[in-house]
Scaffold this active site. Sequence first.
Site, mmCIF file in Angstrom:
data_model
loop_
_atom_site.group_PDB
_atom_site.id
_atom_site.type_symbol
_atom_site.label_atom_id
_atom_site.label_comp_id
_atom_site.label_asym_id
_atom_site.label_seq_id
_atom_site.Cartn_x
_atom_site.Cartn_y
_atom_site.Cartn_z
ATOM 1 N N CYS A 136 1.090 -1.250 -0.011
ATOM 2 C CA CYS A 136 -0.060 0.006 -0.231
ATOM 3 C C CYS A 136 1.039 1.570 0.000
ATOM 4 O O CYS A 136 0.980 1.343 1.315
ATOM 5 C CB CYS A 136 -1.065 -0.243 0.235
ATOM 6 S SG CYS A 136 -1.737 1.488 1.143
ATOM 7 N N CYS A 139 -0.720 4.434 2.187
ATOM 8 C CA CYS A 139 -0.304 3.950 3.536
ATOM 9 C C CYS A 139 1.363 4.255 4.166
ATOM 10 O O CYS A 139 1.902 4.557 5.071
ATOM 11 C CB CYS A 139 0.128 2.249 4.124
ATOM 12 S SG CYS A 139 -1.771 1.904 3.581
ATOM 13 N N ASP A 140 2.568 3.869 3.434
ATOM 14 C CA ASP A 140 3.578 3.429 3.496
ATOM 15 C C ASP A 140 4.744 4.320 2.611
ATOM 16 O O ASP A 140 6.049 4.095 3.268
ATOM 17 C CB ASP A 140 4.165 2.143 2.858
ATOM 18 C CG ASP A 140 3.118 0.804 4.518
ATOM 19 O OD1 ASP A 140 2.361 1.871 5.236
ATOM 20 O OD2 ASP A 140 2.771 0.179 4.039
#
Length: 314
Positions: A136, A139-140
């Site tokens: 992701c 997200c990261d």
Amino acid sequence: MSNSQIEKLIIIGSGPAGLTAAIYAARGNLTPVVIAGREAGGQLMLTTDVDDFPGFNEGIQGPELMDKMRKQAERFGTKFVNEDVISVDLKDKPYTIKTESLILNSNTLILATGASAMWLGLESEKRLVGRGVSSCAVCDGFFFKDKNVIVVGGGDTAMRETNYLSKLCQKVTVVHRRDQLRAQSALQELVKSKKNVEFIWNSVVEEILGEEKVTGMKLKNVTTGQISEMKIDGVFIAIGHKPNTDFLKGQLSLDKKGYIVVENETHTKIPGVFVAGDVADYHYRQAVTAAGMGCKAAMDAEEYLENIKLPTEN
Ligand code: NAP
């Protein structure tokens, strides 16, 4: 919860969609039962820092966010079953849900079982998830600011991830197993126009290198068989998601990829059966969008229950 009891609402799934639905339904006095699954909490349980969920200005760890949501749902009277669903029978009302050790009945259902990122299946990939391996970018990606990363895959997801990462990272290298992308042409053009994006064609990842964190990877050219190594800081696997709907086959409409077909926001063709989150959404796939849909599904279930004459309630 006994076999003869008929619940007002059962929610299957305990990610942001399922737990938000539970919070709203519990506050609406529906006494929901959440079948949380053995791997409760969904994809956020695999995420470290979550910096984009509103309300946490310092960020929050994925598992901690899910723990807070669960406690919030419990606070208003949600009951939890920590088992996987084996099967459902949606042919007659009340609907029947079979878990590993229970048979439950309910007048309404919210299906919120999410989707799981597909992985390459390498031992090194499993070992380094959360230490440089991610599925992701939103997200990261932030942790790879000004670093060099690869994205594996050639579909729309891979191109979206590449586009996102190209704005943060020094260089993004797309590794694709063929010499042509599967992604829609607009996304291909967008990504190919980026100066810091490169492509390695006809190649697969043989191994992700690194002990404590990702340091590089070993690639195999599938046309020549040649093995090469390159230094890298992060690896984003974007080879597709699989909705968790195997237990629903034959019970309600799924599209050709297995996602639940939704009508009118959260409804399905089956009265009283609602849907929330990634199990029906391959486009946005964010915790906050899943939570929003969970809220809508709970409100729709509540409205539905108000408008029908119920069989004997618990
Ligand atoms: P996808 O279209 O199935 O693409 C998966 C990609 O990963 C393909 O390029 C595939 O290679 C590659 N791949 C699969 N297994 C692999 C493996 N084991 N090793 C290496 N490569 C592998 O999946 P997706 O990109 O997640 O898209 C899923 C659906 O969501 C699609 O319908 C897509 O249109 C939609 N979507 C839309 C958007 C949007 O912005 N509109 C964004 C995301 C997703 P091959 O090409 O060789 O098969």
